[in-house]
Design an enzyme around this catalytic site. Structure first.
Site, short mmCIF file in Angstrom:
data_model
loop_
_atom_site.label_atom_id
_atom_site.label_comp_id
_atom_site.label_asym_id
_atom_site.label_seq_id
_atom_site.Cartn_x
_atom_site.Cartn_y
_atom_site.Cartn_z
N PHE A 93 0.81 -1.22 0.00
CA PHE A 93 0.00 0.00 0.00
C PHE A 93 0.85 1.27 0.00
O PHE A 93 0.36 2.33 -0.37
CB PHE A 93 -0.92 0.02 1.24
CG PHE A 93 -0.23 0.48 2.49
CD1 PHE A 93 -0.16 1.84 2.79
CD2 PHE A 93 0.39 -0.42 3.35
CE1 PHE A 93 0.50 2.29 3.93
CE2 PHE A 93 1.04 0.02 4.49
CZ PHE A 93 1.11 1.37 4.78
N LYS B 179 -1.31 -7.13 -9.14
CA LYS B 179 -2.24 -7.32 -8.02
C LYS B 179 -1.81 -6.28 -6.98
O LYS B 179 -0.95 -6.54 -6.15
CB LYS B 179 -2.13 -8.74 -7.47
CG LYS B 179 -3.35 -9.28 -6.76
CD LYS B 179 -3.82 -8.48 -5.57
CE LYS B 179 -2.95 -8.59 -4.33
NZ LYS B 179 -3.31 -7.55 -3.30
N GLU C 95 -4.99 -3.84 -1.80
CA GLU C 95 -6.43 -3.60 -1.77
C GLU C 95 -6.77 -2.36 -0.94
O GLU C 95 -7.92 -1.95 -0.87
CB GLU C 95 -7.18 -4.83 -1.24
CG GLU C 95 -6.85 -5.26 0.18
CD GLU C 95 -5.61 -6.14 0.31
OE1 GLU C 95 -4.61 -5.88 -0.39
OE2 GLU C 95 -5.63 -7.06 1.14
N ARG C 96 -5.76 -1.74 -0.32
CA ARG C 96 -6.05 -0.56 0.51
C ARG C 96 -6.06 0.73 -0.32
O ARG C 96 -6.70 1.69 0.04
CB ARG C 96 -5.01 -0.42 1.61
CG ARG C 96 -5.12 -1.58 2.58
CD ARG C 96 -4.11 -1.44 3.68
NE ARG C 96 -3.69 -2.75 4.13
CZ ARG C 96 -2.58 -2.99 4.78
NH1 ARG C 96 -1.75 -2.00 5.06
NH2 ARG C 96 -2.27 -4.20 5.16
N SER D 171 5.41 -6.95 3.34
CA SER D 171 6.01 -7.31 4.64
C SER D 171 6.77 -8.64 4.52
O SER D 171 6.48 -9.47 3.64
CB SER D 171 4.92 -7.40 5.69
OG SER D 171 3.96 -8.35 5.29
N CYS E 267 9.64 1.90 3.43
CA CYS E 267 10.58 0.82 3.75
C CYS E 267 11.99 1.37 3.89
O CYS E 267 12.87 0.68 4.39
CB CYS E 267 10.53 -0.25 2.68
SG CYS E 267 11.15 0.34 1.11
P1 NAD Z 1 1.61 -6.55 3.12
O1 NAD Z 1 2.64 -7.63 3.19
O2 NAD Z 1 0.51 -6.57 4.12
O3 NAD Z 1 0.88 -6.56 1.69
C1 NAD Z 1 1.62 -6.56 0.49
C2 NAD Z 1 0.81 -7.27 -0.57
O4 NAD Z 1 0.62 -8.64 -0.18
C3 NAD Z 1 -0.57 -6.69 -0.81
O5 NAD Z 1 -0.82 -6.67 -2.19
C4 NAD Z 1 -1.49 -7.65 -0.08
O6 NAD Z 1 -2.76 -7.74 -0.68
C5 NAD Z 1 -0.76 -8.96 -0.18
N1 NAD Z 1 -1.03 -9.84 0.96
C6 NAD Z 1 -1.32 -9.46 2.24
N2 NAD Z 1 -1.52 -10.54 3.01
C7 NAD Z 1 -1.35 -11.62 2.22
C8 NAD Z 1 -1.40 -13.03 2.47
N3 NAD Z 1 -1.68 -13.53 3.67
N4 NAD Z 1 -1.15 -13.86 1.44
C9 NAD Z 1 -0.86 -13.37 0.22
N5 NAD Z 1 -0.80 -12.04 -0.06
C10 NAD Z 1 -1.03 -11.18 0.92
O7 NAD Z 1 2.41 -5.16 3.15
P2 NAD Z 1 1.82 -3.69 3.21
O8 NAD Z 1 1.28 -3.44 4.59
O9 NAD Z 1 0.96 -3.41 2.06
O10 NAD Z 1 3.15 -2.83 3.01
C11 NAD Z 1 4.03 -2.49 4.05
C12 NAD Z 1 5.20 -3.44 4.12
O11 NAD Z 1 5.88 -3.44 2.87
C13 NAD Z 1 6.24 -3.03 5.14
O12 NAD Z 1 6.71 -4.18 5.78
C14 NAD Z 1 7.34 -2.39 4.31
O13 NAD Z 1 8.62 -2.41 4.87
C15 NAD Z 1 7.28 -3.24 3.09
N6 NAD Z 1 7.88 -2.57 1.94
C16 NAD Z 1 9.09 -3.02 1.51
C17 NAD Z 1 9.72 -2.40 0.45
C18 NAD Z 1 11.04 -2.89 -0.05
O14 NAD Z 1 11.42 -2.50 -1.13
N7 NAD Z 1 11.75 -3.72 0.70
C19 NAD Z 1 9.09 -1.33 -0.19
C20 NAD Z 1 7.84 -0.90 0.27
C21 NAD Z 1 7.24 -1.54 1.34
#
Ligand code: NAD
Length: 499
Positions: A149, A173, A176-177, A226, A281
């Site tokens: 998100f 994909k 969804e937020r 994450s 991040c």
């Molecule tokens: P998230 O892991 O909750 O969601 C990321 C994606 O995964 C979304 O599209 C979501 O729909 C999907 N997802 C969520 N739960 C899932 C599940 N159980 N099974 C399969 N798919 C699922 O992350 P977020 O809250 O959207 O973003 C924040 C996180 O992203 C933080 O941890 C941040 O550090 C990380 N981030 C990392 C980088 C990097 O380059 N390393 C960059 C931006 C954000």
């Protein structure tokens, strides 16, 4: 209530699964839209369309493909304000920050205009008698990306621009937020001349993600989010024989040496720690001053700056430093971690817990927090908070400071503030972290370098954007060719070796 769509085969398509996610206005706490959550069948349909469209796109002259990128850049610039507003409305970040989100994606699109150069391959004339050898980089086919998100414009573009410039079809994909900007980007790509079906947006949750992971047609999966989900997607995707790269969470340390300019360091920490409400991040979440005196001076400089931060909705214009966090659940998680820091003995020197904004009482705003005397065993040190909370860990020596960053499970970014070139050089050489800043708090590499962390911040061996993206989104094929004049010499029965 607005019902958002998928973007499939060049059309906005309503969801048919009957399942939806709430999209909030984080500033007011209201649900402003419903995001459809795709079923496996909806994802499969999009993949079929992508697979049918992709061969013609791969066969399109790479320069023509690059021209789509060129036009897309112009359209992004044309619609910059519209995109930034839509992004702020769902994410909550300030308008300048939202425009930066679009801009850092746009820069990767600009880089992808050079795709023909990156895809040229290699050629050896006369590798053997009458034999030429050449390698070409071919598109993978149908590729997919799952994005977080916090950068709803930048990260999708980091994935789909190189994938598509290489001749692939791409299924996005998004989170969804905040799905509206990804949908707008897909429309703009078509306006730029992209054939239908080459970029599709399928909204969803775990069901859609699993439909990607277990679909045999999809050749590669990119993920940013994450770490627990990154590990799941990496493990599952690889076991399904896909090419996978996953980028996860972070806990970025900034080391402040006694010789650093303390005003500069404090300014840098405030921007890097609290910008975008800490939902980056590459945010700095741990300050590590070296020596008690450095720590005292740093805290003295930080406190008034943190207390002066202006928190508000993006609609308040440029007079806001950061906005709300993305959901009520994210806010509660941050406040729980703040409480755990207090309970575990850290000193809360700036307390934002009572922050409230008149007229926006239901919004997901979190006041700025600054902790001192944080130690390695505390949850606020071990976990990613992803909020406006900066932890100070006092180190007695440089070795202790670098050791802290080295021992942490995450390895996305880090920075050192010093005037001493020797210390900076030693730090850059020894640190086991992917992106390093020297007197630069958020060292996000530019489009033509690559972006990626180490340790639990990244899974897979290639980074995002830069030359790595062209490797990730293509396969190498190597051809050894001898033309008919050689064949008349008859067959060879032993393995050919160089004499
Ligand atoms: P998230 O892991 O909750 O969601 C990321 C994606 O995964 C979304 O599209 C979501 O729909 C999907 N997802 C969520 N739960 C899932 C599940 N159980 N099974 C399969 N798919 C699922 O992350 P977020 O809250 O959207 O973003 C924040 C996180 O992203 C933080 O941890 C941040 O550090 C990380 N981030 C990392 C980088 C990097 O380059 N390393 C960059 C931006 C954000």
């Amino acid at each position: 209530m607005q019902e958002l769509t998928h973007y499939i085969n060049g059309e906005h398509v309503k969801g048919t699964s009957g399942r939806f996610a709430d999209v909030y206005n984080p500033a007011t706490g209201e649900v402003q839209a419903k995001c459809p959550l795709a079923s496996t069948a909806e994802m499969e349909k999009a993949v079929e369309i992508a697979a049918a469209a992709q061969p013609a796109w791969a066969a399109t002259n790479p320069q023509r493909r690059a021209r789509v990128m060129m036009k897309f850049v112009a359209l992004l610039n044309r619609d910059m304000d519209k995109l930034a507003e839509a992004l702020s409305r769902e994410h909550g970040k300030t308008l300048p920050d939202a425009a930066g989100d679009v801009q850092r994606g746009l820069e990767v699109v600009e880089y992808c205009i050079g795709a023909p150069q990156m895809l040229k391959g290699e050629f050896t004339d006369s590798a053997g008698p009458g034999i030429d050898m050449y390698s070409m980089r071919q598109a993978l086919g149908v590729t997919a990306g799952i994005t977080p998100f916090n950068f709803p414009a930048m990260i999708p573009m980091w994935m789909f621009a190189p994938a598509i410039a290489c001749g692939n079809a791409f299924i996005l994909k998004p989170s969804e937020r905040d799905p509206s900007v990804p949908l707008m980007l897909a429309e703009l790509m078509e306006e730029a001349g992209l054939p239908k079906g080459i970029l599709q947006v399928v909204n969803g949750d775990k069901e859609a993600v699993d439909a990607i992971l277990y679909n045999d047609t999809i050749q590669s999966v990119g993920f940013v989010g994450s770490t627990p989900i990154a590990e799941y997607i990496y493990g599952t995707g690889c076991s399904q024989g896909k090419r996978v790269q996953c980028f996860g969470g972070a806990k970025n340390h900034m080391i402040i040496m006694p010789d650093a300019d303390m005003d500069q360091a404090a300014d840098a920490l405030v921007g890097a720690g609290y910008g975008a409400a800490g939902e980056r991040c590459m945010a700095i979440s741990v300050a590590v001053p070296v020596g008690e005196e450095t720590a005292d001076r740093l805290i003295e400089k930080l406190v008034p700056r943190v207390e002066a931060l202006k928190v508000g909705p993006y609609t308040a214009g440029n007079d806001v430093d950061y906005g709300p966090v993305v959901t009520g659940a994210a806010k509660q998680n941050i406040l729980n971690l703040v409480q755990s820091g207090i309970d575990q003995g850290a000193k809360l020197v700036v307390d934002g817990r009572d922050f409230s904004l008149q007229g926006y009482e239901e919004g997901f705003f979190v006041g700025a927090h600054l902790f001192d005397n944080v130690t390695k065993d505390m949850d606020i040190y071990k976990k990613e908070i992803f909020g406006p909370v900066l932890s100070t860990v006092r180190a007695q020596t440089y070795e202790e400071a670098i050791g802290l960053a080295m021992d942490h499970e995450y390895g996305n970014g880090t920075a050192i503030f010093t005037r001493d070139g020797d210390t900076a050089r030693d730090f850059a050489n020894r640190i086991n972290i992917g992106m390093v800043g020297v007197n630069v708090p958020i060292p996000v590499p530019l489009a033509y370098h690559t972006f990626g962390g180490w340790k639990k911040s990244a899974f897979g061996d290639l980074n995002q954007h830069g030359p790595d993206a062209f490797k990730f989104y293509t396969r190498t094929k190597t051809i050894t060719a001898r033309w008919p004049s050689g064949i008349k010499e008859g067959g060879e029965f032993s393995i050919p070796v160089m004499e």
